[in-house]
Design an enzyme around this catalytic site. Structure first.
Site, PDB file in Angstrom:
ATOM      1  N   SER A 135      38.468   4.149  21.601  1.00  0.00           N
ATOM      2  CA  SER A 135      37.969   5.195  20.704  1.00  0.00           C
ATOM      3  C   SER A 135      37.175   4.524  19.589  1.00  0.00           C
ATOM      4  O   SER A 135      37.706   3.678  18.874  1.00  0.00           O
ATOM      5  CB  SER A 135      39.160   5.970  20.122  1.00  0.00           C
ATOM      6  OG  SER A 135      38.722   6.870  19.130  1.00  0.00           O
ATOM      7  N   LYS A 163      33.488   9.331  18.171  1.00  0.00           N
ATOM      8  CA  LYS A 163      33.694  10.376  17.175  1.00  0.00           C
ATOM      9  C   LYS A 163      32.361  11.059  16.896  1.00  0.00           C
ATOM     10  O   LYS A 163      31.327  10.370  16.806  1.00  0.00           O
ATOM     11  CB  LYS A 163      34.248   9.749  15.893  1.00  0.00           C
ATOM     12  CG  LYS A 163      35.640   9.147  16.064  1.00  0.00           C
ATOM     13  CD  LYS A 163      36.681  10.231  16.264  1.00  0.00           C
ATOM     14  CE  LYS A 163      38.075   9.641  16.375  1.00  0.00           C
ATOM     15  NZ  LYS A 163      39.110  10.692  16.480  1.00  0.00           N
ATOM     16  N   GLU A 213      36.845  16.914  22.355  1.00  0.00           N
ATOM     17  CA  GLU A 213      38.153  16.997  21.711  1.00  0.00           C
ATOM     18  C   GLU A 213      38.060  17.690  20.357  1.00  0.00           C
ATOM     19  O   GLU A 213      37.210  17.357  19.529  1.00  0.00           O
ATOM     20  CB  GLU A 213      38.675  15.561  21.552  1.00  0.00           C
ATOM     21  CG  GLU A 213      40.124  15.437  21.115  1.00  0.00           C
ATOM     22  CD  GLU A 213      40.579  13.980  21.049  1.00  0.00           C
ATOM     23  OE1 GLU A 213      39.931  13.106  21.681  1.00  0.00           O
ATOM     24  OE2 GLU A 213      41.576  13.708  20.358  1.00  0.00           O
ATOM     25  N   LYS A 262      50.037  13.411  21.622  1.00  0.00           N
ATOM     26  CA  LYS A 262      50.474  12.353  20.714  1.00  0.00           C
ATOM     27  C   LYS A 262      51.891  12.733  20.340  1.00  0.00           C
ATOM     28  O   LYS A 262      52.104  13.756  19.671  1.00  0.00           O
ATOM     29  CB  LYS A 262      49.612  12.321  19.442  1.00  0.00           C
ATOM     30  CG  LYS A 262      48.161  11.936  19.668  1.00  0.00           C
ATOM     31  CD  LYS A 262      47.363  11.960  18.372  1.00  0.00           C
ATOM     32  CE  LYS A 262      45.896  11.666  18.652  1.00  0.00           C
ATOM     33  NZ  LYS A 262      45.040  11.907  17.483  1.00  0.00           N
ATOM     34  N   GLY A 290      46.056   8.467  20.462  1.00  0.00           N
ATOM     35  CA  GLY A 290      46.583   7.418  19.589  1.00  0.00           C
ATOM     36  C   GLY A 290      46.229   7.681  18.143  1.00  0.00           C
ATOM     37  O   GLY A 290      45.374   8.526  17.837  1.00  0.00           O
TER      38      GLY A 290
HETATM   39  O1  OSB Z   1      41.756  12.196  16.603  1.00  0.00           O
HETATM   40  O2  OSB Z   1      42.309  10.940  18.194  1.00  0.00           O
HETATM   41  C1  OSB Z   1      42.127  11.091  16.982  1.00  0.00           C
HETATM   42  C2  OSB Z   1      42.697   7.793  15.109  1.00  0.00           C
HETATM   43  C3  OSB Z   1      43.155   8.269  13.903  1.00  0.00           C
HETATM   44  C4  OSB Z   1      43.235   9.624  13.700  1.00  0.00           C
HETATM   45  C5  OSB Z   1      42.861  10.521  14.712  1.00  0.00           C
HETATM   46  C6  OSB Z   1      42.424  10.046  15.935  1.00  0.00           C
HETATM   47  C7  OSB Z   1      42.298   8.662  16.123  1.00  0.00           C
HETATM   48  C8  OSB Z   1      41.762   8.034  17.329  1.00  0.00           C
HETATM   49  C9  OSB Z   1      42.229   6.620  17.607  1.00  0.00           C
HETATM   50  O3  OSB Z   1      40.889   8.522  18.006  1.00  0.00           O
HETATM   51  C10 OSB Z   1      42.712   6.361  18.973  1.00  0.00           C
HETATM   52  C11 OSB Z   1      43.412   5.025  19.068  1.00  0.00           C
HETATM   53  O4  OSB Z   1      44.523   4.859  18.505  1.00  0.00           O
HETATM   54  O5  OSB Z   1      42.849   4.116  19.669  1.00  0.00           O
HETATM   55 MG    MG Z   2      41.566  13.413  18.314  1.00  0.00          MG
END
Ligand code: OSB
Ligand code: MG
Length: 376
Positions: A135, A163, A213, A262, A290
């Site tokens: 990510s 993102k 997402e 999660k 995550g």
């Molecule tokens: O929305 O999935 C999310 C990290 C912090 C807060 C929200 C999110 C995320 C990630 C990280 O996308 C995913 C990872 O831990 O590699």
């Molecule tokens: Mg997310």
């Protein structure tokens, strides 16, 4: 087993590179770690609440307060034969899911160790390796993101998540497709759009994304249903699903076709499994999300992601994607086929490195049935 003693810590660990989402930018990972002692064993859990209430309403401060004053007093000195005995004990404490999840994870670790089985096996996992992706955050320039993606593809990652936010979306996805062809790609908006921006999200339909997402509000499954009806790309909900029942309602309404699980957002591994099972019965695929967890939280996510309906790649990357030095040994590594192996040793299946944890600790308290704050 009888929970004799607990230790709480706030830890701060610098990230290898900053992570920017539609809600903010993080340079340091902050969270609360829970350590429980029972029958000569110790179990570890991570409450991945962040410094600020931007992903959800919790913070390290709220997690600490609710753990210290409400959640841990409900378990200390008690005999809990199984981790599933924990959620009923804290049901009357409303929300604070990440705080609860930290304790539940430590209980599962203890339970698995006491029974000499891996956490994955204790949870009902069936896979010995998990398909994963990386990510990546918002950057100042598209070129910087493209170079990052290239670096991670070279390291062996086979699924990329980026993102997005208004102004950093279609052009970014188009550039990724032009540069990297048909790599498995998905986007995460973290609630940055409103329904009147549906035309931009519809433009993303041309890029064969695995999923979009959480495009809309974290508390809104009604507009997500309206949006899904206008999109070919599956919507996947993250922030909106905080209980298994939320998943049922979102699926009934047609608010999404995929769910990100999660455990910490859902209040713990038990609720994570329940959500997984519910989706499986409905023929809906899930994947493991995550929150930039340390190795302690990531080991639990990895065990959960070994359950059979986790059929899309997880947001679980190797330790070196997040930290210079993780809190566990061996560090999590990526296999040549873009998977991560699920450990088979008892409990988390990794060695927790107390010295590194001590160096990362910025606040610590010890709690027993008669509690002692901040011992020497
Ligand atoms: O929305 O999935 C999310 C990290 C912090 C807060 C929200 C999110 C995320 C990630 C990280 O996308 C995913 C990872 O831990 O590699
Ligand atoms: Mg997310």
């Amino acid at each position: 087993m009888k929970i004799e003693h607990a230790e709480l810590r706030v830890i701060e660990l610098p990230l290898v590179f900053p992570f920017e989402t539609s809600f903010g930018r993080e340079e340091t990972k902050t969270c609360v770690l829970v350590r429980l002692f029972a029958d000569g064993l110790e179990g570890w859990g991570e409450a991945p609440a962040a410094a600020a209430p931007l992903y959800n309403e919790e913070t390290v401060g709220t997690a600490w307060h609710v753990l210290e004053d409400f959640i841990l007093p409900a378990v200390l000195g008690r005999d809990l034969p199984h981790p599933r005995d924990f959620p009923p004990l804290v049901r009357r404490i409303r929300r604070h899911h990440m705080a609860k999840a930290g304790v539940e994870a430590a209980l599962w670790d203890l339970y698995a160790q006491a029974n000499r089985i891996s956490l994955a096996r204790a949870l009902g996992g069936t896979r010995d390796r998990v398909d994963v992706g990386v990510s990546l955050g918002i950057e100042m320039e598209i070129g910087t993101l493209l170079r990052r993606i290239e670096e991670f593809l070279n390291r062996g990652y086979r699924r990329i998540k980026v993102k997005i936010k208004p102004g950093w979306d279609v052009a970014v996805v188009q550039a990724i497709r032009r540069t990297f062809g048909k790599v498995r790609l998905q986007v995460d908006a973290n609630s940055a759009y409103t329904l009147d921006q549906a035309p931009v999200l519809r433009d993303l339909d041309d890029y064969a994304l695995l999923l979009i997402e959480q495009p809309l509000g974290e508390d809104d499954i009604v507009d997500h249903a309206r949006l899904q009806a206008q999109l070919r790309t599956p919507i996947c909900l993250d922030e909106s699903i905080v209980t298994p029942d939320d998943a049922r309602k979102a699926l009934e309404l047609g608010s999404c076709r995929i769910i990100n699980i999660k455990a910490a957002r859902l209040s713990g591994l038990t609720a994570g499994i329940a959500t997984h099972d519910l989706c499986q019965r409905s023929g809906v695929p899930v994947w493991c999300g995550g929150l930039l967890e340390t190795g302690i939280g990531r080991a639990a996510n990895l065990a959960l992601a070994s359950l059979s309906n986790f059929t899309l790649p997880a947001d679980l990357s190797a330790s070196d994607r997040y930290f210079h030095e993780d809190l566990i040994d061996p560090p999590v590594t990526l296999n040549a086929d873009g998977t991560i192996s699920v450990p088979t040793a008892p409990g988390l299946g990794f060695t927790v490195r107390l010295g590194r944890i001590d160096r990362a600790t910025t606040r610590k308290a010890s709690l027993g049935p008669d509690r002692v704050d901040n011992p020497p």
